[in-house]
Design a protein around this motif. Sequence first.
Motif, PDB file in Angstrom:
ATOM      1  N   HIS A 131       0.850  -1.179   0.000  1.00 49.98           N
ATOM      2  CA  HIS A 131       0.000   0.000   0.000  1.00 49.98           C
ATOM      3  C   HIS A 131       0.889   1.234   0.000  1.00 49.98           C
ATOM      4  CE1 HIS A 131      -3.556  -2.468   1.052  1.00 49.98           C
ATOM      5  NE2 HIS A 131      -2.697  -3.152   1.777  1.00 49.98           N
ATOM      6  N   VAL A 132       0.644   2.137  -0.925  1.00 54.77           N
ATOM      7  CA  VAL A 132       1.440   3.359  -1.042  1.00 54.77           C
ATOM      8  C   VAL A 132       0.561   4.540  -0.662  1.00 54.77           C
ATOM      9  CG1 VAL A 132       2.808   4.823  -2.558  1.00 54.77           C
ATOM     10  CG2 VAL A 132       2.832   2.326  -2.865  1.00 54.77           C
ATOM     11  N   ILE A 133       0.999   5.264   0.365  1.00 55.32           N
ATOM     12  CA  ILE A 133       0.287   6.458   0.818  1.00 55.32           C
ATOM     13  C   ILE A 133       1.318   7.579   0.905  1.00 55.32           C
ATOM     14  CG2 ILE A 133      -1.181   7.492   2.578  1.00 55.32           C
ATOM     15  CD1 ILE A 133      -0.678   3.782   2.716  1.00 55.32           C
ATOM     16  N   GLY A 134       1.328   8.465  -0.079  1.00 45.48           N
ATOM     17  CA  GLY A 134       2.359   9.492  -0.129  1.00 45.48           C
ATOM     18  C   GLY A 134       3.720   8.842  -0.267  1.00 45.48           C
ATOM     19  N   ILE A 163      -1.187  -1.325   9.435  1.00 47.48           N
ATOM     20  CA  ILE A 163      -1.711  -2.226   8.403  1.00 47.48           C
ATOM     21  C   ILE A 163      -3.233  -2.147   8.355  1.00 47.48           C
ATOM     22  CG2 ILE A 163      -2.049  -4.660   7.814  1.00 47.48           C
ATOM     23  CD1 ILE A 163       0.856  -5.141   8.625  1.00 47.48           C
ATOM     24  N   GLU A 164      -3.856  -2.073   9.512  1.00 48.20           N
ATOM     25  CA  GLU A 164      -5.315  -1.962   9.557  1.00 48.20           C
ATOM     26  C   GLU A 164      -5.768  -0.690   8.842  1.00 48.20           C
ATOM     27  OE1 GLU A 164      -8.964  -3.439  10.108  1.00 48.20           O
ATOM     28  OE2 GLU A 164      -7.128  -4.456  10.765  1.00 48.20           O
ATOM     29  N   PHE A 165      -5.081   0.408   9.093  1.00 48.45           N
ATOM     30  CA  PHE A 165      -5.404   1.659   8.400  1.00 48.45           C
ATOM     31  C   PHE A 165      -5.143   1.540   6.903  1.00 48.45           C
ATOM     32  CE2 PHE A 165      -4.825   3.914  12.586  1.00 48.45           C
ATOM     33  CZ  PHE A 165      -6.113   4.426  12.652  1.00 48.45           C
ATOM     34  N   ALA A 166      -3.997   0.941   6.545  1.00 48.82           N
ATOM     35  CA  ALA A 166      -3.620   0.844   5.133  1.00 48.82           C
ATOM     36  C   ALA A 166      -4.612  -0.005   4.351  1.00 48.82           C
ATOM     37  CB  ALA A 166      -2.205   0.268   5.000  1.00 48.82           C
ATOM     38  N   GLU A 167      -5.110  -1.076   4.971  1.00 43.97           N
ATOM     39  CA  GLU A 167      -6.052  -1.957   4.282  1.00 43.97           C
ATOM     40  C   GLU A 167      -7.456  -1.357   4.210  1.00 43.97           C
ATOM     41  OE1 GLU A 167      -5.670  -5.741   6.232  1.00 43.97           O
ATOM     42  OE2 GLU A 167      -4.022  -6.333   4.900  1.00 43.97           O
ATOM     43  N   HIS A 168      -7.650  -0.266   4.939  1.00 45.08           N
ATOM     44  CA  HIS A 168      -8.944   0.430   4.903  1.00 45.08           C
ATOM     45  C   HIS A 168      -8.715   1.917   4.676  1.00 45.08           C
ATOM     46  CE1 HIS A 168      -9.680  -3.313   7.168  1.00 45.08           C
ATOM     47  NE2 HIS A 168     -10.855  -3.292   6.580  1.00 45.08           N
ATOM     48  N   ALA A 169      -7.747   2.218   3.798  1.00 45.97           N
ATOM     49  CA  ALA A 169      -7.400   3.615   3.524  1.00 45.97           C
ATOM     50  C   ALA A 169      -8.626   4.382   3.042  1.00 45.97           C
ATOM     51  CB  ALA A 169      -6.290   3.691   2.477  1.00 45.97           C
ATOM     52  N   GLY A 170      -8.766   5.587   3.573  1.00 45.72           N
ATOM     53  CA  GLY A 170      -9.896   6.423   3.204  1.00 45.72           C
ATOM     54  C   GLY A 170     -11.127   6.207   4.060  1.00 45.72           C
ATOM     55  N   GLN A 171     -11.152   5.096   4.818  1.00 42.44           N
ATOM     56  CA  GLN A 171     -12.297   4.817   5.688  1.00 42.44           C
ATOM     57  C   GLN A 171     -12.027   5.341   7.098  1.00 42.44           C
ATOM     58  OE1 GLN A 171     -13.594   0.712   5.668  1.00 42.44           O
ATOM     59  NE2 GLN A 171     -12.872   0.408   3.580  1.00 42.44           N
ATOM     60  N   VAL A 172     -13.080   5.795   7.740  1.00 44.15           N
ATOM     61  CA  VAL A 172     -12.966   6.205   9.136  1.00 44.15           C
ATOM     62  C   VAL A 172     -13.099   4.964  10.012  1.00 44.15           C
ATOM     63  CG1 VAL A 172     -13.933   7.600  10.990  1.00 44.15           C
ATOM     64  CG2 VAL A 172     -13.927   8.470   8.643  1.00 44.15           C
ATOM     65  N   LEU A 173     -12.103   4.724  10.865  1.00 45.57           N
ATOM     66  CA  LEU A 173     -12.126   3.582  11.781  1.00 45.57           C
ATOM     67  C   LEU A 173     -12.282   4.111  13.202  1.00 45.57           C
ATOM     68  CD1 LEU A 173      -9.252   1.404  10.261  1.00 45.57           C
ATOM     69  CD2 LEU A 173     -11.704   1.273   9.812  1.00 45.57           C
ATOM     70  N   SER A 174     -13.309   3.661  13.875  1.00 45.16           N
ATOM     71  CA  SER A 174     -13.542   4.118  15.241  1.00 45.16           C
ATOM     72  C   SER A 174     -12.544   3.481  16.195  1.00 45.16           C
ATOM     73  CB  SER A 174     -14.962   3.763  15.684  1.00 45.16           C
ATOM     74  OG  SER A 174     -15.088   2.363  15.885  1.00 45.16           O
ATOM     75  N   LEU A 214      -1.233  12.367   6.925  1.00 45.19           N
ATOM     76  CA  LEU A 214      -1.538  10.992   6.533  1.00 45.19           C
ATOM     77  C   LEU A 214      -2.613  10.383   7.431  1.00 45.19           C
ATOM     78  CD1 LEU A 214       2.072   9.606   5.922  1.00 45.19           C
ATOM     79  CD2 LEU A 214       0.456  10.429   4.205  1.00 45.19           C
ATOM     80  N   LEU A 215      -2.359  10.396   8.710  1.00 42.12           N
ATOM     81  CA  LEU A 215      -3.243   9.758   9.673  1.00 42.12           C
ATOM     82  C   LEU A 215      -4.021  10.854  10.405  1.00 42.12           C
ATOM     83  CD1 LEU A 215      -4.240   7.174  10.895  1.00 42.12           C
ATOM     84  CD2 LEU A 215      -2.216   7.092  12.338  1.00 42.12           C
ATOM     85  N   ARG A 216      -5.246  11.066   9.968  1.00 46.60           N
ATOM     86  CA  ARG A 216      -6.016  12.207  10.440  1.00 46.60           C
ATOM     87  C   ARG A 216      -7.097  11.809  11.438  1.00 46.60           C
ATOM     88  NH1 ARG A 216      -6.956  15.430   4.682  1.00 46.60           N
ATOM     89  NH2 ARG A 216      -4.747  15.688   4.164  1.00 46.60           N
ATOM     90  N   THR A 217      -7.343  12.710  12.353  1.00 57.37           N
ATOM     91  CA  THR A 217      -8.416  12.524  13.326  1.00 57.37           C
ATOM     92  C   THR A 217      -9.733  12.993  12.726  1.00 57.37           C
ATOM     93  OG1 THR A 217      -6.885  12.909  15.169  1.00 57.37           O
ATOM     94  CG2 THR A 217      -9.253  13.139  15.622  1.00 57.37           C
ATOM     95  N   VAL A 218     -10.745  12.178  12.855  1.00 55.78           N
ATOM     96  CA  VAL A 218     -12.103  12.572  12.464  1.00 55.78           C
ATOM     97  C   VAL A 218     -12.855  12.768  13.769  1.00 55.78           C
ATOM     98  CG1 VAL A 218     -14.179  11.962  11.188  1.00 55.78           C
ATOM     99  CG2 VAL A 218     -11.936  11.237  10.342  1.00 55.78           C
ATOM    100  N   ARG A 219     -12.972  14.013  14.180  1.00 53.03           N
ATOM    101  CA  ARG A 219     -13.477  14.333  15.508  1.00 53.03           C
ATOM    102  C   ARG A 219     -14.854  13.702  15.760  1.00 53.03           C
ATOM    103  NH1 ARG A 219     -11.296  17.754  18.784  1.00 53.03           N
ATOM    104  NH2 ARG A 219     -10.092  18.704  17.096  1.00 53.03           N
ATOM    105  N   LEU A 225      -6.773   7.056   7.446  1.00 57.02           N
ATOM    106  CA  LEU A 225      -5.509   7.171   6.721  1.00 57.02           C
ATOM    107  C   LEU A 225      -5.816   7.629   5.302  1.00 57.02           C
ATOM    108  CD1 LEU A 225      -2.411   6.623   6.909  1.00 57.02           C
ATOM    109  CD2 LEU A 225      -2.880   4.401   5.854  1.00 57.02           C
ATOM    110  N   VAL A 226      -5.212   8.754   4.911  1.00 53.57           N
ATOM    111  CA  VAL A 226      -5.487   9.315   3.580  1.00 53.57           C
ATOM    112  C   VAL A 226      -4.185   9.708   2.906  1.00 53.57           C
ATOM    113  CG1 VAL A 226      -7.744  10.198   4.257  1.00 53.57           C
ATOM    114  CG2 VAL A 226      -5.753  11.662   4.490  1.00 53.57           C
TER     115      VAL A 226
END
Length: 228
Positions: A131-134, A163-174, A214-219, A225-226
Amino acid sequence: MPRLLLVEDDPMVAEALSRALRGLGHDVAVAGSGERALELLAARTPVDLVLLDVMLPGVDGFEVCRRIRVGDPVPVILLTARGDAVDVVVGLECGADDYVVKPVEPRVLDARVKAILRRAAPARSARTGVHVIGDLEVDTGAMVVTRGGVEVRLTSTELRLLIEFAEHAGQVLSRQTLLKRVWDYGFAGDSRLVDATVARLRAKIEAEPANPTLLRTVRGFGYRLVAP
């Protein structure tokens, strides 16, 4: 048989806890001080996980954890007599994988140890690939992370979280979702585990950890991960 290093200065507590853990199937070595624990780890004594009392004479548990994290990915569980927010957050920011409040119920500690050892094992992701992010590359097959072509050293918990973030890039994970998937604690875990590990992860993968791209907080929801 998992080999644990119990760092506890009270001989009676150390004896009782080590006996209980051995009865639950663990091989337990005991260090009576933080200095002794660091000596054993520096000598490459085989250890799968460290159980580290916070209130140690001399070098306390927080400092021991910090020194371990400088060059050793071995998982660490803090044993603290106080479960207040300050102690917990400080311990997690030092690099601990989890904490347990004393007095410790051996079967509860055994469950925590087994959960951490499961995620520390070199298991491969169900979906392998890169997974490539930036400028960040996460190879879930080789379990290797690079940033700008340079390998990033992560603890097993940090790696599984990324890895969990990378495999669900773009999704908000609680936080609760991450506790279940990464920590294997179901929905009874402490969300501070997630926040502290995200903070440590940002320090290693972000150009400016205080201003993450890269790893952003969704308040109010969690993290995402974006690509920048």
